[in-house]
Structures are given as structure tokens and as C-alpha cells.
Motif scaffolding. Structure first.
Motif, PDB file in Angstrom:
ATOM      1  N   VAL A 717      50.429  44.482  51.176  1.00 28.72           N
ATOM      2  CA  VAL A 717      49.904  43.388  51.990  1.00 28.72           C
ATOM      3  C   VAL A 717      48.484  43.052  51.552  1.00 28.72           C
ATOM      4  O   VAL A 717      48.107  41.872  51.441  1.00 28.72           O
ATOM      5  CB  VAL A 717      49.960  43.747  53.484  1.00 28.72           C
ATOM      6  CG1 VAL A 717      49.196  42.720  54.320  1.00 28.72           C
ATOM      7  CG2 VAL A 717      51.401  43.848  53.962  1.00 28.72           C
ATOM      8  N   LEU A 718      47.672  44.077  51.276  1.00 25.38           N
ATOM      9  CA  LEU A 718      46.297  43.851  50.838  1.00 25.38           C
ATOM     10  C   LEU A 718      46.267  43.122  49.489  1.00 25.38           C
ATOM     11  O   LEU A 718      45.466  42.197  49.294  1.00 25.38           O
ATOM     12  CB  LEU A 718      45.577  45.201  50.739  1.00 25.38           C
ATOM     13  CG  LEU A 718      44.104  45.137  50.305  1.00 25.38           C
ATOM     14  CD1 LEU A 718      43.293  44.323  51.322  1.00 25.38           C
ATOM     15  CD2 LEU A 718      43.527  46.544  50.168  1.00 25.38           C
ATOM     16  N   ILE A 719      47.156  43.523  48.580  1.00 24.04           N
ATOM     17  CA  ILE A 719      47.224  42.834  47.272  1.00 24.04           C
ATOM     18  C   ILE A 719      47.584  41.367  47.468  1.00 24.04           C
ATOM     19  O   ILE A 719      46.981  40.470  46.853  1.00 24.04           O
ATOM     20  CB  ILE A 719      48.241  43.537  46.353  1.00 24.04           C
ATOM     21  CG1 ILE A 719      47.758  44.945  45.994  1.00 24.04           C
ATOM     22  CG2 ILE A 719      48.467  42.721  45.076  1.00 24.04           C
ATOM     23  CD1 ILE A 719      48.790  45.767  45.221  1.00 24.04           C
ATOM     24  N   CYS A 720      48.555  41.092  48.346  1.00 29.73           N
ATOM     25  CA  CYS A 720      48.975  39.706  48.584  1.00 29.73           C
ATOM     26  C   CYS A 720      47.860  38.887  49.222  1.00 29.73           C
ATOM     27  O   CYS A 720      47.676  37.696  48.889  1.00 29.73           O
ATOM     28  CB  CYS A 720      50.221  39.687  49.478  1.00 29.73           C
ATOM     29  SG  CYS A 720      51.703  40.302  48.650  1.00 29.73           S
ATOM     30  N   ILE A 721      47.088  39.524  50.142  1.00 25.44           N
ATOM     31  CA  ILE A 721      45.993  38.795  50.792  1.00 25.44           C
ATOM     32  C   ILE A 721      44.929  38.409  49.769  1.00 25.44           C
ATOM     33  O   ILE A 721      44.422  37.279  49.753  1.00 25.44           O
ATOM     34  CB  ILE A 721      45.395  39.646  51.927  1.00 25.44           C
ATOM     35  CG1 ILE A 721      46.397  39.753  53.097  1.00 25.44           C
ATOM     36  CG2 ILE A 721      44.079  39.035  52.410  1.00 25.44           C
ATOM     37  CD1 ILE A 721      45.963  40.692  54.194  1.00 25.44           C
ATOM     38  N   LEU A 722      44.604  39.366  48.890  1.00 27.72           N
ATOM     39  CA  LEU A 722      43.629  39.068  47.844  1.00 27.72           C
ATOM     40  C   LEU A 722      44.137  37.945  46.931  1.00 27.72           C
ATOM     41  O   LEU A 722      43.391  37.047  46.532  1.00 27.72           O
ATOM     42  CB  LEU A 722      43.346  40.330  47.020  1.00 27.72           C
ATOM     43  CG  LEU A 722      42.546  41.426  47.720  1.00 27.72           C
ATOM     44  CD1 LEU A 722      42.470  42.677  46.850  1.00 27.72           C
ATOM     45  CD2 LEU A 722      41.142  40.937  48.055  1.00 27.72           C
ATOM     46  N   TRP A 723      45.418  37.998  46.599  1.00 28.26           N
ATOM     47  CA  TRP A 723      46.020  36.958  45.734  1.00 28.26           C
ATOM     48  C   TRP A 723      45.926  35.574  46.379  1.00 28.26           C
ATOM     49  O   TRP A 723      45.499  34.601  45.772  1.00 28.26           O
ATOM     50  CB  TRP A 723      47.464  37.357  45.434  1.00 28.26           C
ATOM     51  CG  TRP A 723      48.186  36.426  44.502  1.00 28.26           C
ATOM     52  CD1 TRP A 723      47.667  35.479  43.704  1.00 28.26           C
ATOM     53  CD2 TRP A 723      49.596  36.374  44.297  1.00 28.26           C
ATOM     54  NE1 TRP A 723      48.631  34.835  42.989  1.00 28.26           N
ATOM     55  CE2 TRP A 723      49.849  35.375  43.340  1.00 28.26           C
ATOM     56  CE3 TRP A 723      50.671  37.095  44.809  1.00 28.26           C
ATOM     57  CZ2 TRP A 723      51.128  35.066  42.892  1.00 28.26           C
ATOM     58  CZ3 TRP A 723      51.955  36.797  44.368  1.00 28.26           C
ATOM     59  CH2 TRP A 723      52.186  35.779  43.407  1.00 28.26           C
ATOM     60  N   LEU A 724      46.305  35.541  47.685  1.00 29.89           N
ATOM     61  CA  LEU A 724      46.288  34.253  48.390  1.00 29.89           C
ATOM     62  C   LEU A 724      44.869  33.753  48.629  1.00 29.89           C
ATOM     63  O   LEU A 724      44.641  32.547  48.731  1.00 29.89           O
ATOM     64  CB  LEU A 724      47.023  34.386  49.731  1.00 29.89           C
ATOM     65  CG  LEU A 724      48.528  34.666  49.648  1.00 29.89           C
ATOM     66  CD1 LEU A 724      49.094  34.824  51.055  1.00 29.89           C
ATOM     67  CD2 LEU A 724      49.247  33.554  48.911  1.00 29.89           C
ATOM     68  N   THR A 725      43.933  34.643  48.696  1.00 27.97           N
ATOM     69  CA  THR A 725      42.546  34.250  48.951  1.00 27.97           C
ATOM     70  C   THR A 725      41.878  33.728  47.684  1.00 27.97           C
ATOM     71  O   THR A 725      41.199  32.679  47.696  1.00 27.97           O
ATOM     72  CB  THR A 725      41.751  35.442  49.492  1.00 27.97           C
ATOM     73  OG1 THR A 725      42.380  35.929  50.682  1.00 27.97           O
ATOM     74  CG2 THR A 725      40.308  35.042  49.800  1.00 27.97           C
ATOM     75  N   ILE A 726      42.069  34.457  46.591  1.00 31.04           N
ATOM     76  CA  ILE A 726      41.368  34.108  45.347  1.00 31.04           C
ATOM     77  C   ILE A 726      42.032  32.908  44.659  1.00 31.04           C
ATOM     78  O   ILE A 726      41.386  31.901  44.380  1.00 31.04           O
ATOM     79  CB  ILE A 726      41.317  35.320  44.397  1.00 31.04           C
ATOM     80  CG1 ILE A 726      40.517  36.454  45.055  1.00 31.04           C
ATOM     81  CG2 ILE A 726      40.703  34.932  43.056  1.00 31.04           C
ATOM     82  CD1 ILE A 726      40.567  37.749  44.294  1.00 31.04           C
ATOM     83  N   SER A 727      43.309  33.008  44.365  1.00 34.06           N
ATOM     84  CA  SER A 727      44.010  31.920  43.664  1.00 34.06           C
ATOM     85  C   SER A 727      45.477  31.958  44.037  1.00 34.06           C
ATOM     86  O   SER A 727      46.300  32.576  43.351  1.00 34.06           O
ATOM     87  CB  SER A 727      43.830  32.073  42.149  1.00 34.06           C
ATOM     88  OG  SER A 727      44.478  31.022  41.465  1.00 34.06           O
TER      89      SER A 727
END
Length: 858
Positions: A717-727
């Protein structure tokens, strides 16, 4: 006698010089060197105007031996137009003399010479007009000179003689006004300072002819010109303008009427071999006569002739069209003119009163095919001329006034000189006619003159000595009587804006061979829309091949040079003449592949629900409870989400669906693998706990199992949040995969985020596979680790093969590969882990006992 006979030559010379010297002591006499040139037409007056016209069109060719003095030029081929122009000059002179408003009390005289169409003779008679022929006696103290004999020279008819004359008399600044010399070169005042004209320069005529050719779409034409300054300069300007307008010359040839027959024959052969059907003829009328005569011998009809004003409105040229070579000719002429009284004056010739003049005698005899008694004509069997023959009913080119515009130009030239003299002499009621006139002052006054004739025509000159350029467009239309009718079909006015200079009435035109269809003269047919022009090697720019536009390019105009690439969202149609909207392609529910994948996803969901229902109804049986039933239900839930998340990949991508599909896929699969990993660790820990003295299970009880699943999932979930936040992923129109379609897909945004999600799933799956592989041979009767090992093997195999298949698949097929990988791995987990248990629960309930699970049953 003997001594006298032997008196030396030098002695006689000395005696002669003494005799002459004694005579010169009494008076000084100026003697003209060479033979005198006498005018053919003469009238005395207070001021004399010179005229140089071609009463003859050619001369007898002699082979000079250079052992004796050459005889005077013997002129041949009577030219009636020369008579008409001379009459026009005389008419203007007489009209001015009879006027009380212009030059009152002053009489104008004239000296008119025949140039015979010879440049050398033109210069000779011009110098005669400049110097005079009289023997002048003056006092010994006075210079042996006399003022110029003429105030201005009217003529010549052609450009080359005018250039020669203007060069000769230019240093004396004697005004020369031509009525028909159109060469643009004569506008150069550094070379021809005293030259003026009442006809526009060929600079305008040549450009007008080029625009006329362009107007009818003729891009492949032939060109024939007179080999003199008129033809060469006029054709040079036409060629330059034609190139700018995209017109090509298949051939450009020149000749002169005195050229040998074999040269003209070569021109005939060139015309025969040519493919162009339009001939632009920059010719004088005399040269045209020679050419048409040769063309008639070969019956070369069917060509569309475009003519310069040198012949296009000449009635004598029309008379040469007996074989219909020039039918339908079109060209430029001076605007029609009508000078009241001039036509009657020109025709009213009285040769009886001046039959001693050999020129009039020749004229009358040629006109009526007769001869006078006093005539030296060698012709026999001709009736005798009475001198009273009637001109009024005669059908002859001399009585044809179609060349009235030329005569009007002569009329304007004479009046321009008269107005200049009127201003110089300060004429009011009387004129100061005793005033000494300077040729330079006369020239300057003529340049600045501006007046209107009695017919309302404005006369003025620009800084180059040229009048305003205005032309009528003439079409040769044959009549029922076999004669040619000069029909005005348009106008050309160089003073108007470029797009309004040419005005044509196309419907009234008659073309060659009496056709009403515009002739076609192109090297190639026009390239239709959807193609482009490609030049042929070693050929003019008008010769080209038509190449079909490439895919994705169009040309929507005729004869397009380039093809235009469509906008990325558009594609060329089959005809390559329009861009059409590309078809958008994505994996939809309506197509077969999308429907099958949807059905497989729903089937997997239903299958998972059925298994969950079976497990729920048998939740208290040993096989369900044997390996943490809570993890089993959580795994079934995650598998349900895995099956359902594949549906987010089907349909048109949107901003939300792009973000949802990858994140849902990543999180649900980590949840699924976390559950499988937990179940695997339970098996291992359970085996370790069965060993004496082991208390491992207290460190991996239900709470720890839930916590491990939660932790593993939160990491994803943390990886996905970072992905959705950055690009984050976003909808993307892919134009590169397929040329004629737009692939609607989800761009990954950050590729690192996508591969981090997949990588994390891969790490968990590999770890789970290793643990299951280690527990595959544990001594349970029903060892779940075996099935987990097999399911992880399928899972890893699917996703390892997914990567190259995903990268190499085009468009929607890459999405289908990803859905297939999700479904295959989900079915692998469902079938390998749960179907064996369902088999025992439903079909082998007797084996669903604790003893059998522990391997203690018989």
C-alpha cells in the motif's frame, strides 16, 4: 603634245589644288561626302519633322566585289503598312498646320524616308535627317556648319532599327518617337537618351502573355521569336515570367526572314516532333509571313497560337491564313482607336499628280495590278493604269484600317512634338518662330508633355519615355466568308493590382480548328488529389510523375508538390485526399476477447464464492480447521478481489481506472500472497512445534499471522501511495503502435513505481515458493505445503512469462496479456490450494477426520 601627254600625275594634283585654293579664297563651300539621300516624301515648312518608315520589306541581295563602289540599296516587296503610317504622319502634320490653337502662324514640314527594313539604311537616312543634304556656302570667318535639319524623328517601326538610330543620334539629343518599337531594352535611358515611344514596352506585353498562357492552364508550350532585338528581348522577359508562373518551354527557336530555307525547315521539324499544342510567337508580321508559308506546305494545323502585337491584329497576316494555320489565335493588341478624318485621308492617294515619284508609281501599279505608260516596269500582259482607279470599293490590306491603333500612335507622336514646340516658342496668338531651337530643350519638353488628343486619348511619357501599358486581347475568329474577324475578348491593364490586371470573356473564345473547348497543352496530366508531383530526371519542372501519398499523408489539391502529414489523431483515407479520424482501440466488453476475459473473471469470482460457501458450511471440519481457517477465508476474499480487479483493465481508460487497475492489482495480489505465505509458515511452524521442547507456535499464533499479512500488505500500500503521489498512471493515446488506429491505454507514469509493485509481488511469491518447497515432504497425510508449492510454481511461471509477452504485445493485446496473467495466477492459487480440499469435503467426507489429517487412520 608629247610633253603634255607625259605630264606626271602629281603635277595634275598640284594644279588642281592650286585651282581649288584660289576658288576657296573667294568663298567657303561645304560639300557633303558620299551620295546624297533624298526623301521619298517631302514638304517644306518652318520646322521640319523627320520620318523613317519601311515602304519596302526587303532588298535585293548583291555579292559585292569590293573593287567598285557599292550601288544604292535596291528595295523589294512593297509594304503597304509603311504607306499607311506615312499617310498618318502627313495627316497629323496637315491637321496641325490648319489649326489655329496649336502653333498658330507656324507651318510644319516633313521629310519621310524609306528604310526598306534595313538597319544600315535606317541609320543612313536618320543621319541624313540630322545633317541635311544641302550644299552650304558661308563666309570664310563662319564655321562650315548648319543646325540640325529636323526637330524630331518619327519612326522606326521595328525595335532593332530604332536601337541603331537611337544609338547614332542619341549624343545629339534629337528626339526620336517610335510608334511600334516595343523592345524593353529601349527603356534604358543611359543607352538611348533621346528615345521615346507612344506604344507600351514589351516588358508589360511579355508578362501579360505569360499571364494569359497561365490563365488557360497551358504549362507546356513552344516558343518562336524573330531573331532581332524585338523578338529576343521580348521572349527573354516572357521566359523569365513564365518560369515564375510554372510554365515550361518545350523549345524556343529564333529565325529571321532572310535566313536560308534549311534553317526554317529545322524549325518545322521541331514543331512536328513536339508534344506541346500551344505556340507563343514573338514575331514581326514579315517574319510570320515566311513561317506561315512554310507551315502551309506541311499542313501543320491544330496548334494554338499566342501572338504578340507585332502580328496579332495585322490584316495582312490574316490574309496569309488561307490554310487556317492561325485559326483561333489569341494575343495582345493596342486598344482600338478612331481618329476622325484619318481613314479618308490615308485612302485618298493622288498618284496621277505625282506619278514622276517612282515610289507612288510602284505603289499604284502594285495596288491595282496595272502599269503606267511612263513606267519602267518589266511586267507584261498588264492593263494600263489610268490614275483614276477607285480605291473606295477595293478589297485590299491598304484599305483595311485594322491597324488604326498604330496610325494613332504616329498621330500622337507628331502632336507630342507640336505641343513641345508650342510651349518652347511661347505660342499664344503668335509664336516666336525666329527663336533658335536646341534639340535637348525639345527633348525635355516632350518628356514632360501631357495632353489629350481631340479623341480624348491622353498622351504622356514616364521617366523611361514609355506611355502607360494597356492592351486588348484579340481572338482570331473565322467567318463564313473565310476571312478572319478580330474579336476583342478581354483587356489587360498594367496599372491595376496584379490580380485584376487580366480580364477575359472565356465564353466568347474560338480556338484552333474552330473548337470551343480550351486546348490542353501540358507535359503531364495534372496530379489528382491524393498524389504529389515528382520531377522526371533531366526534364523541365513541368514534366513529372504523380506518386501516391504515403500512408498517413494527404494532398487535397491538384498538382500538389508535397503531401501533408495528418495530425496524429487522424489518418489518411484510401484516396489519400482527406484525413479521417483514427479509430480508437482499447479492450472493450463488446469484442470477443474482452467478453471472454470478462466471462473468465466472473467465472473465477463465482468459483471462489462457491469455494468460500463450501468452506463456510464445513468450517468446523478438520480439513478446514487444519490450517488456519481464518487465513483460508482471507485468501478466498483476496482471490475474489484478484478476479474482480481484472475487470478494471477492460473498457476505455480513464484517469481513475488507470490509477485503480494497477494499485488494486498490486494490493490484492500482495494480500493473496501474504495469506499463502502465512499458511506456509503455519505448516512449517506446526511441524517445528510438534518436536519435543519446541514452543515456536507461541511466536506465530493467529495474532502474529494476522499481523504478518497486515504488514506485508501495508508495504505494498505504501509503494502504491508513493507511486500515485509522485507520478501516477494516466490515460494515454498511443499513436506509435498502430499507424491507422489510436491505442487508448494507461501510461505507467513512473515506470519505477510499476516495477516496484511487480517486484515486491515477485519477492513475496519467491519467498513463499521457497518455504513451501521446504515443507513439501512434511509427514502429514494431507500436507498443504505440496499444493502451495505447486500453486507458487504456476504463479511464478505465469508472471515470468508475462514480462516479455507484455512488452512485445501491441496495443490492447498487452492489456489482455496482463489480464490473462492475473486470471491464470488467480486460478492457479484457487485450484491448487482449495480444489483438493473441496474434493475431500464433498466427495470424500470419510477422509475429513482429524485422525486422517494426522496420518493416524488405517
Amino acid at each position: 603634245m608629247t610633253s603634255t601627254h607625259k605630264f606626271p600625275v602629281w603635277g595634275w594634283a598640284l594644279f588642281y589644288s592650286l585651282l581649288v585654293g584660289s576658288k576657296q579664297a573667294q568663298e567657303t563651300v561645304c560639300w557633303q561626302r558620299g551620295d546624297p539621300e533624298n526623301p521619298q516624301l517631302f514638304k517644306d515648312g518652318d520646322f521640319i519633322l523627320g520620318g523613317v518608315f519601311s515602304f519596302h520589306g526587303s532588298w535585293k541581295d548583291r555579292q559585292e566585289t569590293y573593287t567598285a563602289k557599292p550601288l544604292p540599296l535596291e528595295c523589294t516587296r512593297l509594304n503597304f503598312i509603311g504607306f499607311q503610317t506615312a499617310q498618318a504622319m502627313i495627316f497629323a502634320t496637315e491637321e496641325i498646320n490648319n489649326s489655329t490653337d496649336l502653333l498658330p502662324g507656324i507651318s510644319l514640314g516633313y521629310k519621310i524616308y524609306d528604310s526598306c527594313g534595313s538597319i544600315a539604311r535606317s541609320v543612313r537616312v536618320a543621319l541624313a535627317l540630322t545633317n541635311g543634304n544641302e550644299v552650304v556656302s558661308v563666309q570664310s570667318a563662319a564655321p562650315c556648319t548648319k543646325p540640325a535639319q529636323v526637330q524630331a524623328i518619327i519612326g522606326e517601326t521595328s525595335s532593332s532599327p530604332c536601337m541603331a538610330i537611337a544609338t547614332a543620334i542619341g549624343p545629339f539629343y534629337i528626339p526620336m518617337i517610335s510608334h511600334f518599337a516595343t523592345c524593353a531594352c529601349l527603356s534604358d535611358k543611359t543607352k538611348y537618351p533621346s528615345f521615346l515611344r507612344t506604344i507600351p514596352s514589351d516588358y508589360y506585353q511579355s508578362r501579360a502573355l505569360a499571364q494569359l498562357v497561365k490563365h488557360f492552364g497551358w504549362t507546356w508550350v513552344g516558343a518562336i521569336r524573330t531573331n532581332d532585338d524585338y523578338g529576343n528581348n521580348g521572349m527573354a522577359i516572357f521566359t523569365e515570367t513564365a518560369q515564375q508562373l510554372g510554365i515550361c518551354l518545350e523549345y524556343s527557336v529564333s529565325f529571321f526572314r532572310t535566313d536560308p530555307p534549311n534553317k526554317i525547315q529545322k524549325i518545322i521539324e521541331i514543331i512536328k516532333r513536339s508534344t506541346s499544342k500551344v505556340i507563343v510567337a514573338f514575331l514581326s508580321r514579315l517574319d510570320l509571313d515566311v513561317l506561315v508559308y512554310k507551315l502551309s506546305d506541311h499542313n501543320l494545323t491544330g496548334y494554338q497560337w499566342v501572338g504578340s502585337e507585332g502580328w496579332i491584329f495585322d490584316s495582312e497576316a490574316a490574309e496569309m491564313n488561307r490554310h487556317h494555320i492561325l485559326d483561333g489565335a489569341i494575343g495582345l493588341s493596342m486598344p482600338k482607336a478612331n481618329v476622325s478624318g484619318m481613314e479618308r485621308f490615308i485612302i485618298d492617294v493622288k498618284p496621277v499628280n505625282s506619278w514622276e515619284n517612282g515610289l507612288f508609281t510602284e505603289f499604284w501599279e502594285t495596288l491595282f495590278s496595272c502599269k503606267f505608260k511612263q513606267s519602267q516596269s518589266s511586267a507584261e500582259n498588264q492593263r494600263e493604269c489610268t490614275g483614276h482607279e477607285n480605291l473606295s470599293g477595293l478589297q485590299h490590306s491598304f484599305t483595311d484600317m485594322s491597324l488604326m491603333p498604330i496610325f494613332n500612335n504616329v498621330y500622337k507622336g507628331v502632336y507630342a512634338v507640336a505641343h513641345a514646340l508650342h510651349n518652347i516658342l511661347g505660342c499664344n496668338e503668335t509664336c516666336n518662330y525666329k527663336m533658335q531651337l536646341d534639340p535637348f530643350i525639345i527633348l525635355e519638353h516632350i518628356r514632360k508633355i501631357s495632353f489629350k488628343t481631340k479623341e480624348g486619348d491622353k498622351v504622356s511619357f514616364n521617366e523611361n519615355g514609355d506611355p502607360p501599358a494597356k492592351y486588348e486581347i484579340i481572338n482570331w475568329q473565322p467567318t463564313e466568308k473565310g476571312i478572319v474577324d478580330f474579336v476583342t475578348v478581354g483587356l489587360y491593364d498594367a496599372s491595376l493590382p496584379a490580380n485584376k490586371q487580366l480580364m477575359l470573356q472565356d465564353k466568347s473564345l474560338i480556338w484552333t480548328q474552330n473548337s470551343k473547348q480550351v486546348p490542353v497543352s501540358v507535359c503531364n496530366e495534372k496530379c489528382s488529389p491524393g498524389t504529389r508531383k515528382v520531377l522526371q530526371k533531366r526534364k523541365p519542372v513541368c514534366c513529372y510523375d504523380c506518386i501516391r501519398c504515403a500512408e498517413g499523408e494527404i494532398s487535397n489539391t491538384t498538382d500538389s508538390i508535397t503531401c501533408v502529414r495528418c495530425h496524429p489523431e487522424f489518418w489518411s483515407n484510401d484516396r489519400r485526399d482527406a484525413c479521417v479520424k483514427k479509430e480508437s482501440e482499447f479492450l472493450s466488453y463488446e469484442e470477443i476477447m474482452g467478453a471472454l476475459l470478462t466471462a473468465a473473471s466472473l467465472f473465477g469470482t463465482c468459483m471462489t464464492a462457491v469455494v468460500a460457501l463450501i468452506f463456510f458450511r464445513h468450517r468446523k471440519t478438520p480439513i478446514v480447521r487444519a490450517n488456519n481457517s481464518e487465513l483460508s477465508f482471507l485468501l478466498l476474499f483476496s482471490l475474489t478481489l484478484c478476479f474482480l480487479c481484472s475487470l478494471t483493465f477492460i473498457g476505455q481508460p480513464s484517469e481513475w481506472s488507470c490509477m485503480l487497475r494497477h494499485t488494486a492489482f498490486g494490493i490484492t495480489f500482495v494480500l493473496c500472497i501474504s495469506c499463502v505465505l502465512g499458511k506456509t509458515m503455519v505448516v512449517l511452524m506446526a511441524f517445528r512445534a510438534s518436536l519435543p521442547g519446541s514452543n515456536v507456535m507461541k511466536w506465530f499464533g493467529p495474532t502474529q499471522q494476522r499481523l504478518s499479512v497486515l504488514v506485508f500488505t501495508l508495504i505494498q500500500v505504501l509503494i502504491c501511495i508513493l507511486w500515485l503521489t509522485i507520478s501516477p498512471p494516466f490515460p494515454f493515446k498511443n499513436f506509435k503502435v498502430m499507424k491507422d488506429k489510436i491505442i487508448l491505454e494507461c501510461a505507467l507514469g513512473s515506470s519505477l513505481g510499476f516495477w516496484a509493485v511487480l517486484g515486491y509481488i515477485g519477492v513475496l511469491a519467491t519467498f513463499c515458493f521457497l518455504l513451501a518447497f521446504l515443507a513439501r515432504k512434511l509427514p502429514d497425510n494431507f500436507n498443504e505445503a505440496k499444493f502451495i508449492t505447486f500453486s507458487m510454481l504456476i504463479f511464478c511461471a505465469v508472471w515470468v512469462t508475462f514480462i516479455p509477452a507484455y512488452v512485445s504485445s501491441p496495443g490492447k493485446f498487452s492489456v489482455a496479456v496482463e489480464i490473462f496473467a492475473i486470471l491464470a495466477s488467480s486460478f492457479g492459487l484457487l485450484i491448487c490450494i482449495f480444489i483438493p480440499k473441496c474434493y475431500i469435503i464433498i466427495l470424500r467426507p470419510e477422509e475429513n477426520t482429524k485422525k486422517n489429517m494426522m496420518g493416524k487412520a488405517n
